[in-house]
Design a protein around this motif. Structure first.
Motif, mmCIF file in Angstrom:
data_model
loop_
_atom_site.group_PDB
_atom_site.id
_atom_site.type_symbol
_atom_site.label_atom_id
_atom_site.label_comp_id
_atom_site.label_asym_id
_atom_site.label_seq_id
_atom_site.Cartn_x
_atom_site.Cartn_y
_atom_site.Cartn_z
ATOM 1 N N UNK A 140 2.341 -86.554 40.081
ATOM 2 C CA UNK A 140 2.334 -85.519 39.058
ATOM 3 C C UNK A 140 0.932 -84.961 38.815
ATOM 4 N N UNK A 141 -0.036 -85.296 39.669
ATOM 5 C CA UNK A 141 -1.400 -84.826 39.486
ATOM 6 C C UNK A 141 -1.677 -83.677 40.442
ATOM 7 N N UNK A 142 -2.198 -82.572 39.892
ATOM 8 C CA UNK A 142 -2.531 -81.390 40.679
ATOM 9 C C UNK A 142 -3.988 -81.050 40.422
ATOM 10 N N UNK A 143 -4.761 -80.912 41.499
ATOM 11 C CA UNK A 143 -6.166 -80.517 41.395
ATOM 12 C C UNK A 143 -6.215 -79.000 41.488
ATOM 13 N N UNK A 144 -6.759 -78.363 40.450
ATOM 14 C CA UNK A 144 -6.824 -76.905 40.386
ATOM 15 C C UNK A 144 -8.247 -76.463 40.720
ATOM 16 N N UNK A 145 -8.361 -75.572 41.677
ATOM 17 C CA UNK A 145 -9.665 -75.025 42.071
ATOM 18 C C UNK A 145 -9.654 -73.535 41.759
ATOM 19 N N UNK B 217 -4.715 -88.559 47.877
ATOM 20 C CA UNK B 217 -4.542 -87.172 48.290
ATOM 21 C C UNK B 217 -3.605 -86.498 47.301
ATOM 22 N N UNK B 218 -4.173 -85.772 46.379
ATOM 23 C CA UNK B 218 -3.389 -85.074 45.373
ATOM 24 C C UNK B 218 -3.005 -83.697 45.894
ATOM 25 N N UNK B 219 -2.097 -83.076 45.203
ATOM 26 C CA UNK B 219 -1.701 -81.708 45.516
ATOM 27 C C UNK B 219 -2.810 -80.789 45.035
ATOM 28 N N UNK B 220 -3.214 -79.854 45.872
ATOM 29 C CA UNK B 220 -4.318 -78.960 45.549
ATOM 30 C C UNK B 220 -3.794 -77.547 45.371
ATOM 31 N N UNK B 221 -4.157 -76.943 44.243
ATOM 32 C CA UNK B 221 -3.819 -75.554 43.965
ATOM 33 C C UNK B 221 -5.121 -74.771 43.889
ATOM 34 N N UNK B 222 -5.302 -73.862 44.841
ATOM 35 C CA UNK B 222 -6.525 -73.063 44.888
ATOM 36 C C UNK B 222 -6.205 -71.615 44.577
ATOM 37 N N UNK B 223 -7.086 -70.984 43.806
ATOM 38 C CA UNK B 223 -6.929 -69.584 43.439
ATOM 39 C C UNK B 223 -8.189 -68.855 43.884
ATOM 40 N N UNK B 224 -8.013 -67.762 44.630
ATOM 41 C CA UNK B 224 -9.171 -66.996 45.070
ATOM 42 C C UNK B 224 -9.536 -65.961 44.009
ATOM 43 N N UNK B 225 -10.641 -65.278 44.236
ATOM 44 C CA UNK B 225 -11.102 -64.283 43.266
ATOM 45 C C UNK B 225 -10.166 -63.087 43.165
ATOM 46 N N UNK B 226 -9.423 -62.799 44.237
ATOM 47 C CA UNK B 226 -8.476 -61.678 44.192
ATOM 48 C C UNK B 226 -7.053 -62.168 43.890
ATOM 49 N N UNK B 227 -6.929 -63.300 43.197
ATOM 50 C CA UNK B 227 -5.668 -63.863 42.690
ATOM 51 C C UNK B 227 -4.654 -64.166 43.790
ATOM 52 N N UNK B 228 -5.117 -64.764 44.858
ATOM 53 C CA UNK B 228 -4.216 -65.293 45.873
ATOM 54 C C UNK B 228 -4.121 -66.797 45.625
ATOM 55 N N UNK B 229 -2.913 -67.322 45.667
ATOM 56 C CA UNK B 229 -2.661 -68.714 45.323
ATOM 57 C C UNK B 229 -2.335 -69.499 46.587
ATOM 58 N N UNK B 230 -2.969 -70.655 46.737
ATOM 59 C CA UNK B 230 -2.768 -71.523 47.892
ATOM 60 C C UNK B 230 -2.411 -72.913 47.393
ATOM 61 N N UNK B 231 -1.280 -73.418 47.841
ATOM 62 C CA UNK B 231 -0.819 -74.750 47.483
ATOM 63 C C UNK B 231 -0.953 -75.612 48.731
ATOM 64 N N UNK B 232 -1.934 -76.521 48.728
ATOM 65 C CA UNK B 232 -2.272 -77.325 49.912
ATOM 66 C C UNK B 232 -2.495 -76.426 51.136
#
Length: 130
Positions: free
Chosen positions: A95-100, A57-72
């Motif tokens: 130290x691993x982050x999955x970027x979406x 279970x890595x740390x997940x960083x998600x970015x939406x189309x309107x530039x909202x950032x979600x960390x897990x």
């Protein structure tokens, strides 16, 4: 009585200078490779054709189309992203982050995120679809 000595001819290739040439080529490429390395953001890019998944279970960083950032799945402002990433990675000892990132976003948005990862010395993996 004609006795001939059987002396066979053994062809030889002089290779004594070959080791010197290889040594100089090795030094040349070693020096050039260290000088030619620009500041590159190192990424681990998974192949989109394969079906590889991560077990941990890595740390997940998600970015939406309107530039909202979600960390897990927790909303984080971009200004607070660096400190939040530092806290999460130190707490998880990972130290691993999955970027979406959506495919429609600009490359500059991804580069801004990657610069934060370079500062914190994190390993970024970009999530892709099949």
């Amino acid at each position: 009585m004609g006795i001939k000595k059987k002396r066979r001819f053994h062809p030889e290739i002089p290779t004594s200078s070959m080791s010197d040439i290889m040594f100089f080529l090795f030094l040349f490429f070693l020096i050039i490779s260290t000088l030619a390395n620009p500041n590159v953001i190192k990424l681990t890019l998974p192949k989109a054709k394969s079906n590889e998944t991560t077990n941990k279970d890595h740390i997940t960083l998600s970015v939406t189309e309107d530039k909202q950032y979600f960390l897990n799945q927790q909303a984080v402002a971009f200004e607070e992203l660096e400190t939040a990433l530092a806290e999460k990675t130190n707490a998880a000892n990972d130290k691993t982050v999955v970027v979406r990132v959506p495919a429609d976003n600009k490359v500059q948005d991804l580069v801004d995120i990657m610069q934060i990862g370079v500062k914190l010395k994190l390993n970024f993996v970009i999530a892709t679809a099949k």
